[in-house]
Write a protein that holds these residues in place. Structure first.
Motif, short mmCIF file in Angstrom:
data_model
loop_
_atom_site.label_atom_id
_atom_site.label_comp_id
_atom_site.label_asym_id
_atom_site.label_seq_id
_atom_site.Cartn_x
_atom_site.Cartn_y
_atom_site.Cartn_z
N ALA A 186 0.82 -1.21 0.00
CA ALA A 186 0.00 0.00 0.00
C ALA A 186 0.85 1.26 0.00
O ALA A 186 0.60 2.20 -0.75
CB ALA A 186 -0.94 0.00 1.21
N GLY A 187 1.88 1.30 0.84
CA GLY A 187 2.73 2.49 0.90
C GLY A 187 3.48 2.71 -0.40
O GLY A 187 3.61 3.85 -0.87
N ALA A 188 4.01 1.63 -0.99
CA ALA A 188 4.73 1.76 -2.25
C ALA A 188 3.81 2.20 -3.37
O ALA A 188 4.16 3.06 -4.20
CB ALA A 188 5.40 0.43 -2.59
N THR A 189 2.61 1.63 -3.42
CA THR A 189 1.65 2.01 -4.46
C THR A 189 1.25 3.48 -4.30
O THR A 189 1.18 4.23 -5.29
CB THR A 189 0.42 1.10 -4.41
N ASN A 190 1.00 3.91 -3.07
CA ASN A 190 0.65 5.31 -2.84
C ASN A 190 1.79 6.25 -3.23
O ASN A 190 1.55 7.33 -3.78
CB ASN A 190 0.31 5.53 -1.37
N LEU A 191 3.03 5.85 -2.96
CA LEU A 191 4.17 6.67 -3.35
C LEU A 191 4.19 6.87 -4.86
O LEU A 191 4.41 7.99 -5.35
CB LEU A 191 5.47 6.01 -2.89
N GLY A 192 3.93 5.81 -5.60
CA GLY A 192 3.89 5.91 -7.05
C GLY A 192 2.74 6.77 -7.55
O GLY A 192 2.90 7.57 -8.48
N ILE A 193 1.58 6.62 -6.93
CA ILE A 193 0.42 7.41 -7.34
C ILE A 193 0.64 8.90 -7.05
O ILE A 193 0.33 9.76 -7.89
CB ILE A 193 -0.85 6.90 -6.63
N ARG A 194 1.16 9.20 -5.88
CA ARG A 194 1.43 10.60 -5.55
C ARG A 194 2.44 11.21 -6.53
O ARG A 194 2.30 12.37 -6.94
CB ARG A 194 1.94 10.72 -4.11
N TYR A 195 3.43 10.43 -6.90
CA TYR A 195 4.41 10.91 -7.87
C TYR A 195 3.73 11.24 -9.20
O TYR A 195 4.01 12.27 -9.81
CB TYR A 195 5.49 9.85 -8.07
N VAL A 196 2.85 10.37 -9.64
CA VAL A 196 2.12 10.61 -10.90
C VAL A 196 1.31 11.90 -10.81
O VAL A 196 1.36 12.76 -11.71
CB VAL A 196 1.21 9.43 -11.23
N LEU A 197 0.54 12.05 -9.74
CA LEU A 197 -0.34 13.21 -9.60
C LEU A 197 0.46 14.51 -9.49
O LEU A 197 0.05 15.54 -10.05
CB LEU A 197 -1.25 13.04 -8.39
#
Length: 297
Positions: A66-77
């Motif tokens: 979850a933390g890794a996926t959120n890090l990637g999503i925040r980077y995209v946004l």
């Protein structure tokens, strides 16, 4: 544009294979973001050598799924500022996909928008063995019906002849095709309560409640390496291993995770949690008795 977020940790072989599949897609409007959560097997170096267009974000080994996926999503946004017609696809690295995979996800979305599109899962070693094809979720008692088993008897050919799309109560994170609007409405994956398991379940349930149907596309298939997952509850397990699994982060029977899900979503949370844990215990005892029975024959 499709932004593909893949969390990885010390599975270089799987990661490179997954990225190779993405490089052969019929849809080229994609950007892959790999979140390498503290790998020590040369994963990042191999990615940068073989796939220079892939963005690699570092983690320290404590992010989990979850933390890794959120890090990637925040980077995209924050970096790309995707619009309403852009998507984030969460994908696990222990999967392979066909060349038309992204195209099939986009087609499914266009047919049902606005929605989240989920992927069918099959066994990479036996592609006709269906592992996931949607669920029915009961929030009164702890029961998640896996349609791959109950409706299609784990046969992908049965699914293909039934319907191109299914409406599900939940979706897994391995191949979840999410429009930008979902994150604006419900936020990110809950990495505080669900560090690894059930983060995708929680997210998809929240999205469905917010008005986004969960559509499983029968033609969007991820081929899953089933032996690469975390704790295998179907294998014989000692009492000590079972007790350890109740608190292990990678375990699907982690009691804290299941408690948080019950409190957050169940109609009668404490009764739900109690029954859920009793069901897990009885399941373990039943499997152990089966092992003893076979050994005595």
């Amino acid at each position: 544009m499709i932004y593909i977020v893949i969390p990885v940790h010390n599975r270089r072989h799987y990661t490179i294979g997954c990225l190779a599949c993405l490089s052969r897609q019929t849809i080229t409007a994609q950007q892959v973001i790999v979140v390498d959560d503290g790998s020590t097997d040369g994963t990042t170096e191999q990615i940068r050598s073989s796939f220079s267009d892939v963005v690699v974000l570092p983690g320290d080994g404590s992010l989990w799924w979850a933390g890794a996926t959120n890090l990637g999503i925040r980077y995209v946004l924050q970096t790309f500022n995707p619009g309403d017609d852009d998507f984030i696809l969460t994908l696990n690295d222990d999967t392979t996909i066909d060349t038309t995979y992204l195209e099939s996800l986009l087609s499914a979305y266009q047919a049902h928008k606005p929605c989240i599109v989920g992927s069918v899962s099959v066994d990479v070693k036996a592609p006709q063995r269906l592992l996931y094809a949607g669920t029915r979720l009961n929030l009164l008692i702890p029961d998640i019906e896996n349609w791959a088993e109950t409706r299609f008897k784990n046969r992908y050919d049965r699914l293909k002849t039934t319907a191109p799309y299914l409406l599900s109560d939940s979706l897994p994170g391995r191949g979840m095709f999410i429009p930008r609007a979902v994150f604006d409405r419900i936020g990110f994956f809950d990495e505080q309560r669900f560090r690894h398991h059930m983060a995708d379940l929680d997210f998809s349930v929240r999205a469905r409640r917010a008005g986004f149907p969960l559509v499983v596309s029968a033609s969007s298939v991820v081929h899953e390496f089933t032996d690469a997952t975390g704790v295998n509850l179907q294998s014989p397990m000692s009492l000590r291993a079972f007790i350890e699994a109740l608190s292990a982060i990678k375990s699907p029977i982690n009691y804290r995770t299941r408690y948080h899900f019950a409190v957050k979503h169940a109609r009668l949370p404490y009764a739900y949690f109690t029954v859920d844990m009793l069901r897990i215990l009885l399941g373990y005892l039943r499997r152990q008795l089966n092992v003893i029975s076979r050994q005595s024959q």
